[in-house]
Design an enzyme around this catalytic site. Sequence first.
Site, PDB file in Angstrom:
ATOM      1  NE  ARG A  37      50.444  94.554  19.667  1.00  0.00           N
ATOM      2  CZ  ARG A  37      49.439  95.221  20.207  1.00  0.00           C
ATOM      3  NH1 ARG A  37      48.711  94.664  21.163  1.00  0.00           N
ATOM      4  NH2 ARG A  37      49.163  96.439  19.809  1.00  0.00           N
ATOM      5  CE  LYS A 197      35.343 111.487  18.961  1.00  0.00           C
ATOM      6  NZ  LYS A 197      34.918 111.062  20.289  1.00  0.00           N
ATOM      7  N   GLY A 350      47.178 103.083  15.358  1.00  0.00           N
ATOM      8  CA  GLY A 350      46.512 101.793  15.167  1.00  0.00           C
ATOM      9  C   GLY A 350      45.858 101.643  13.811  1.00  0.00           C
ATOM     10  N   GLY A 373      49.709 104.459  20.497  1.00  0.00           N
ATOM     11  CA  GLY A 373      49.788 105.609  21.398  1.00  0.00           C
ATOM     12  C   GLY A 373      51.218 106.012  21.726  1.00  0.00           C
TER      13      GLY A 373
HETATM   14  P1  ADP Z   1      44.972 106.109  14.300  1.00  0.00           P
HETATM   15  O1  ADP Z   1      44.541 104.884  15.075  1.00  0.00           O
HETATM   16  O2  ADP Z   1      45.693 105.768  13.055  1.00  0.00           O
HETATM   17  O3  ADP Z   1      45.721 107.088  15.174  1.00  0.00           O
HETATM   18  P2  ADP Z   1      42.427 107.372  14.754  1.00  0.00           P
HETATM   19  O4  ADP Z   1      42.142 106.388  15.813  1.00  0.00           O
HETATM   20  O5  ADP Z   1      42.623 108.786  15.143  1.00  0.00           O
HETATM   21  O6  ADP Z   1      43.649 106.881  13.840  1.00  0.00           O
HETATM   22  O7  ADP Z   1      41.210 107.417  13.714  1.00  0.00           O
HETATM   23  C1  ADP Z   1      40.847 106.328  12.944  1.00  0.00           C
HETATM   24  C2  ADP Z   1      39.400 106.392  12.613  1.00  0.00           C
HETATM   25  O8  ADP Z   1      39.031 107.630  12.047  1.00  0.00           O
HETATM   26  C3  ADP Z   1      39.027 105.357  11.584  1.00  0.00           C
HETATM   27  O9  ADP Z   1      38.324 104.334  12.231  1.00  0.00           O
HETATM   28  C4  ADP Z   1      38.171 106.111  10.576  1.00  0.00           C
HETATM   29  O10 ADP Z   1      36.971 105.443  10.250  1.00  0.00           O
HETATM   30  C5  ADP Z   1      37.882 107.407  11.289  1.00  0.00           C
HETATM   31  N1  ADP Z   1      37.625 108.515  10.350  1.00  0.00           N
HETATM   32  C6  ADP Z   1      38.448 109.004   9.422  1.00  0.00           C
HETATM   33  N2  ADP Z   1      37.859 109.974   8.704  1.00  0.00           N
HETATM   34  C7  ADP Z   1      36.601 110.106   9.199  1.00  0.00           C
HETATM   35  C8  ADP Z   1      35.466 110.927   8.858  1.00  0.00           C
HETATM   36  N3  ADP Z   1      35.538 111.825   7.878  1.00  0.00           N
HETATM   37  N4  ADP Z   1      34.351 110.764   9.585  1.00  0.00           N
HETATM   38  C9  ADP Z   1      34.298 109.869  10.581  1.00  0.00           C
HETATM   39  N5  ADP Z   1      35.303 109.062  10.930  1.00  0.00           N
HETATM   40  C10 ADP Z   1      36.455 109.172  10.252  1.00  0.00           C
HETATM   41 MG    MG Z   2      43.012 104.621  16.525  1.00  0.00          MG
END
Ligand code: ADP
Ligand code: MG
Length: 392
Positions: A37, A197, A350, A373
């Site tokens: 950063r 989620k 992230g 975010g």
């Molecule tokens: P981002 O930061 O890219 O927005 P999220 O924070 O929503 O993504 O989700 C990332 C997490 O989701 C990762 O740490 C990954 O391990 C988890 N994940 C992805 N698929 C699954 C799954 N089938 N079961 C449990 N966790 C999962």
């Molecule tokens: Mg995330």
Amino acid sequence: MSLPTLADLRELGGARVLLRLDLNVPVKDGAVQDATRIEASLPTLRWLLERVSVVAACSHLGDAKGKPDPALSLAPVAAVLERALDRPVRFVADCLDPEAGKAASGSLLLLENLRFHKGEKANDPEFARQLAAPFSHYVNDAFGAAHRAHASVAAAAALFAPGRKAAGLLMGTEVAALYRMVHEPEQPYVAVVGGAKISTKTAPLAALLERVELLLIGGGMANTMLLAQGREVGRSLVEREMLETASAVLRRAAERGVRVELPTDVVVADAIASPTRVEVVAADAVPADMMIVDIGPATQERFAAAIAGARTVFWNGPMGVFETAEFAAGTMAVARALAASKAFTVVGGGESVMAVHRAGVAGAIGHVSTGGGASLEFITGKALPAIAALEA
Ligand code: ADP
Ligand code: MG
């Protein structure tokens, strides 16, 4: 798009500039652990240092609770900045120190963590007034903080007149790329959404549904969608309280004629840490004692083909538990498909951004958002507080 950029700044000779950066870097025992950063902030810093009299950089670091906390001091960042720019950086131990405005011409200052004052997160007008008072101009290059109505990005920015405030180079690039996704996406527009989620992503999902032709869903979120369709998902991560939301997404997609593709085959495992059994099964044949940890090879191929046919692709959220090498194939396949695509591609989030770097394809993506975010909020089409304050 009416976001003022550096070229819109007027009367820069003799200017004293308050520069909001995202210097929220990991620090351990007084040493910066990852300078990404800081490095990303250098172009705007250099641009200003060549043209103005005084630059005072400011940022938050960590979640300081409105009072000084030595572990969250920005002092270690000053040392990294000095080395990177090869010039002295004067560290100001309180961001409201009025002396900051009296620095000699040619000075670069770094103000202490904004969140050492309660007024920062409260978007307090008096804190904003004191922060802004010593300065003639304001530049915000902290896109990662643009979705929060905090004083240094919102109330303080609002105090400067047009011509005296602007987005920095990073912020400008972020907003231009994401603006294109929201307002001018070339069709076919395909969104790939995954991650842990569905509950953390209902607003961006709803917004994407209004703009895309095709939605590809993987990750933990897909488990809840599969369950909403009446499939058994064993011990997979699911959000039972989100079943109605998941059904609503599918109904809205049907109304709009948006195609939604869920995994048709999945990788299942008996555990995430040290699994003893890992198998590929059809999405409607998940064993009761196993959990879905990735999309399967047939789904990878289908998703990659859909991405190849797109003109615009937005990706947020890994397709599986990619932190474990055995469960990373789906996420890596999507990363490579975006990189190979001729579409305008944007990755935000992230873990998604981490995955793109891990796949080694960041350079082949149209735009890799540093915003986390903030990029997801932007995708919803809502005005971000920091951007609204710059445009006002
Ligand atoms: P981002 O930061 O890219 O927005 P999220 O924070 O929503 O993504 O989700 C990332 C997490 O989701 C990762 O740490 C990954 O391990 C988890 N994940 C992805 N698929 C699954 C799954 N089938 N079961 C449990 N966790 C999962
Ligand atoms: Mg995330």
